[in-house]
Scaffold this active site. Structure first.
Site, PDB file in Angstrom:
ATOM      1  N   HIS A 284      39.873  30.683  35.592  1.00 26.19           N
ATOM      2  CA  HIS A 284      38.569  30.087  35.890  1.00 26.19           C
ATOM      3  C   HIS A 284      37.643  30.996  36.644  1.00 26.19           C
ATOM      4  O   HIS A 284      36.599  30.877  37.150  1.00 26.19           O
ATOM      5  CB  HIS A 284      38.513  28.965  36.625  1.00 26.19           C
ATOM      6  CG  HIS A 284      39.369  27.895  36.011  1.00 26.19           C
ATOM      7  ND1 HIS A 284      39.164  27.227  34.825  1.00 26.19           N
ATOM      8  CD2 HIS A 284      40.744  27.381  36.599  1.00 26.19           C
ATOM      9  CE1 HIS A 284      40.192  26.326  34.680  1.00 26.19           C
ATOM     10  NE2 HIS A 284      41.088  26.197  35.761  1.00 26.19           N
ATOM     11  N   ASP A 351      41.095  42.190  26.046  1.00 33.38           N
ATOM     12  CA  ASP A 351      41.998  42.543  27.240  1.00 33.38           C
ATOM     13  C   ASP A 351      43.284  41.993  26.917  1.00 33.38           C
ATOM     14  O   ASP A 351      43.344  41.368  26.018  1.00 33.38           O
ATOM     15  CB  ASP A 351      41.319  42.177  28.754  1.00 33.38           C
ATOM     16  CG  ASP A 351      41.664  42.801  29.674  1.00 33.38           C
ATOM     17  OD1 ASP A 351      42.907  43.414  29.911  1.00 33.38           O
ATOM     18  OD2 ASP A 351      40.885  42.694  30.731  1.00 33.38           O
TER      19      ASP A 351
END
Length: 422
Positions: A284, A351
């Site tokens: 988050h 990523d």
């Protein structure tokens, strides 16, 4: 990422090799943060390019791909990349869209299975090795030696690593320089930095590495905030605290890599310089400030204007751009901003999406399908054991969904084009 091949048919001709060499000047994961964890000695293997959703029930076979090859779109068949695409099975096309981790000290069985059984077309050296150039070249040779008509259709591998400097330097030991952190590199000035980066790039190229997952072009907002900026500032991975400074110096590093024939990967679009937690170890993670027209995007735009062929997207949420989707699942970030606003035509690289805490809410299969659905080109996976589920999910959806299949073919064509230096 963490801070931390190409052929005219099924074998590579001398002419194709020459095209791949030309690629180096036109293109571009680390264990300290933001990507995969992150080799000088012997000559690169002749089989590698120079720089430049539920799982299916039956895994694809390395000896007999289950799906016949399908011709590339008529508009692309005239190019070398289009001809190569037409020769690949669906499984092999999907394999070109993944970059799997291999330990820099020696690939584990799961990595070798990914390369041989699941047709994975790209690999990066991860972790840390102090063994030096000779040993690293041997590791790279073991990876590039998997290329065959049955695995990648004879298309060479991109071989990457994360050689930023400071705490994010995967390869060290005899034959490799000790590279300072980006903030220290910046003190040398652009001309000296470019010259130094060319030396570091030649070290990589000499062992068969043709892509460097660097430089970081994230702008940390201030020296005062930097220690609190978990992915970048905490490790001095930034080139400065203003976009123009980051652009000048970060792109000098990129230019030096290109000079050496190693493709730089600029990261982490649209920037991690304003977040506090690190997406590798925290979920988050949200950027609440960056906008679609933010000044912090300028270093990335400058890199693209200068010919960068690789851009890595971060794993964060961007509340003022697309609050509902993390960047690797965001069409607004990858399609609208990178393809549209910035005019980027190269490889949009994720990523690490296999081990990062930010992705823990999604299954392996959904991570892969979501990334390619949103417009991604190549997925980075730090955990090779995730590859079977991911590869099978993408193949299954491509066979069932023509719109998704078109995305897969377009992404594979982009990878092949960059491998050809086109």
């Amino acid at each position: 990422m963490r801070k931390s091949n190409t052929i005219a048919s099924l074998s590579m001709s001398i002419a194709a090799a020459g095209a791949l060499i030309a690629m180096a000047s036109g293109c571009s994961a680390g264990s300290a943060s933001g990507g995969p964890s992150a080799a000088e000695g012997a000559s690169p293997s002749s089989s590698q390019p120079t720089a430049s959703a539920a799982p299916a029930s039956t895994p694809p076979s390395a000896t007999a791909p289950s799906t016949p090859s399908v011709p590339a779109p008529a508009t692309s068949t005239a190019s070398a990349a289009g001809q190569q695409l037409a020769a690949l099975s669906v499984e092999q096309r999907v394999g070109q869209l993944f970059m799997v981790a291999a330990k820099a000290t020696g690939a584990e069985p799961a990595t070798m299975e990914a390369l041989k059984k699941y047709h994975i077309g790209n690999v990066y050296l991860s972790g840390r090795s102090k063994a030096g150039t000779t040993a690293t070249a041997t590791v790279v040779s073991s990876l590039t030696g998997t290329v065959s008509p049955a695995t990648t259709g004879g298309v060479p591998l991109f071989v990457a690593t994360d050689q930023e400097g400071g705490l994010v330097q995967v390869l060290s030991g005899p034959g490799f320089s000790t590279i300072p952190a980006a903030l220290v590199q910046a003190s040398s000035g652009a001309a000296k930095l470019r010259s130094d980066a060319a030396v570091w790039g030649k070290e990589l190229r000499s062992v068969g590495v043709n892509v460097n997952l660097a430089p970081v072009l994230d702008t940390v907002t201030s020296a005062q905030f930097a220690p609190s900026n978990g992915p970048i500032g905490h490790f001095q991975r930034e080139y400065g605290f203003a976009p123009d400074t980051v652009s000048e110096l970060g792109n000098a590093f990129a230019a030096g890599m290109k000079d050496a024939g190693v493709a730089p990967v600029v990261k982490h679009f649209p920037g991690l310089g304003r977040v506090v937690p690190n997406t590798d170890v925290t979920s988050h993670v949200r950027d609440t400030a960056t906008t679609r027209t933010d000044p912090a995007l300028e270093p990335f735009k400058a890199a693209i204007t200068s010919g960068a062929q690789w851009v890595m997207v971060s794993n964060a949420y961007y509340d003022k751009i697309d609050p509902a989707n993390i960047a690797p699942f965001s069409p607004a970030i990858m399609d609208t901003m990178l393809r549209g606003d910035a005019g980027f035509t190269g490889i949009i690289l994720s990523d690490d999406v296999c081990s990062a805490a930010q992705l823990e809410a999604w299954s392996d299969a959904d991570r892969a399908v979501n990334f390619f659905t949103a417009g991604g080109t190549m997925l980075v996976c730090a955990d090779a054991t995730s590859i079977p589920a991911m590869h099978q999910a993408v193949v299954k959806k491509a066979l069932a969904d023509p719109a998704f299949r078109a995305k897969v073919d377009a992404a594979a064509l982009t990878v092949l084009r960059v491998k050809n230096g086109q």
